[in-house]
Design an enzyme around this catalytic site. Sequence first.
Site, mmCIF file in Angstrom:
data_model
loop_
_atom_site.group_PDB
_atom_site.id
_atom_site.type_symbol
_atom_site.label_atom_id
_atom_site.label_comp_id
_atom_site.label_asym_id
_atom_site.label_seq_id
_atom_site.Cartn_x
_atom_site.Cartn_y
_atom_site.Cartn_z
ATOM 1 N N GLY A 148 33.923 34.681 44.472
ATOM 2 C CA GLY A 148 35.183 34.766 43.746
ATOM 3 C C GLY A 148 36.219 35.515 44.570
ATOM 4 N N CYS A 149 37.467 35.440 44.120
ATOM 5 C CA CYS A 149 38.564 36.058 44.871
ATOM 6 C C CYS A 149 38.508 37.585 44.828
ATOM 7 C CB CYS A 149 39.906 35.540 44.365
ATOM 8 S SG CYS A 149 40.111 35.602 42.565
ATOM 9 N N TYR A 150 38.391 38.154 43.633
ATOM 10 C CA TYR A 150 38.267 39.610 43.538
ATOM 11 C C TYR A 150 37.039 40.129 44.298
ATOM 12 C CZ TYR A 150 41.844 40.276 39.827
ATOM 13 O OH TYR A 150 43.011 40.371 39.102
ATOM 14 N N THR A 152 35.574 38.901 46.916
ATOM 15 C CA THR A 152 35.785 38.812 48.364
ATOM 16 C C THR A 152 36.537 40.019 48.878
ATOM 17 O OG1 THR A 152 35.710 36.388 48.400
ATOM 18 C CG2 THR A 152 36.882 37.472 50.195
#
Length: 345
Positions: A148-150, A152
């Site tokens: 996921g973005c958070y 990463t």
Amino acid sequence: MKIAVIGGTGYGAIELIRFLKNHPKVELTKVISHSQNGTKLSAVYPHLTDVIEMTMEALDVEELSKTIDLVFFATPSNVSKEYIPSLIEKGVKCIDLSGDFRLKSPESYERWYQSSPAPQAYVDKAVYGLSEIYGDQIKQANLIANPGCYPTATLLGLIPALKQQVIDPKSILIDAKSGVSGAGRGLSLNVHYSEMNENLKAYKLGQHKHIPEIEQILSNESGEDLTITFMTHLVPMTRGIMSTIYADLTEFKKTDEIIAFYHSFYQNHPFVRVRTDGSIPSTREVYGSNYCDIGIYADERTGKLTVISVIDNLVKGASGQAIQNMNLLYGWDVQTGIDHLPIYP
């Protein structure tokens, strides 16, 4: 190499298509969308007019298995788990940008995603695609669960300090902020212009789906079960994530000492840039790129370490990292097709 993108109308998919268009090793062969079957891609995204005039198709696993080498799933959760097992069994490699194969515990998936998990045999086979940390495993994978973005931004900021044992892992507190594109292209009151403009709001406190993902990886890396405080906020901008991480130092080390270790840790990873002069990165400085920029400050007065990690949520936090993982998987230079400078200003 023939590539298909499934979920062709979302922001993650359109970023994949942007990078794949100029990737020298692959051919984007199919764009698949259940809701837009039979529609030209340029009718949904006019900026592709006369550049990519593909018509989106319905998903046919049997046909894909005969014509495609690798499939990117840029779909919401609870979609890829229905199709990936069949594709894997037919010899098609898959990179999943959703959360369906990230969590190893079925109980954890059910709790946080409020849905039944993917078949456990395939969850167990999936390699977590945090490129800089699990590159060796990614190279051998058939199924990659893209982070996921958070997670990463947060994990790239935290793992070196955790590995060096310079912080108390039980003291970790994460204050993360994201642009509204992280919510996807669907309509909702939460990201309505008049609700979001000139506003900053916290959301999903203690309930965000990325919490168990971060805890799982930090626990694996530290060798002990960890729980974290993780708070998320929406910022009135389109792209970008800033993860501000606080933790207690186990013993005081100067900022320069910790920066030197981070540089050593990421020296062979061109997409992670650690600030050497003590400066703090901003989201604008990675906009549109696959970079993760990290700033570090060790506070002698409080005995705390602050790490600030910034990414573009749609690139390093999604499609760019997915292509980085594809490059690793096939033994290509990791920067192939995604070595774009950030867009500035």
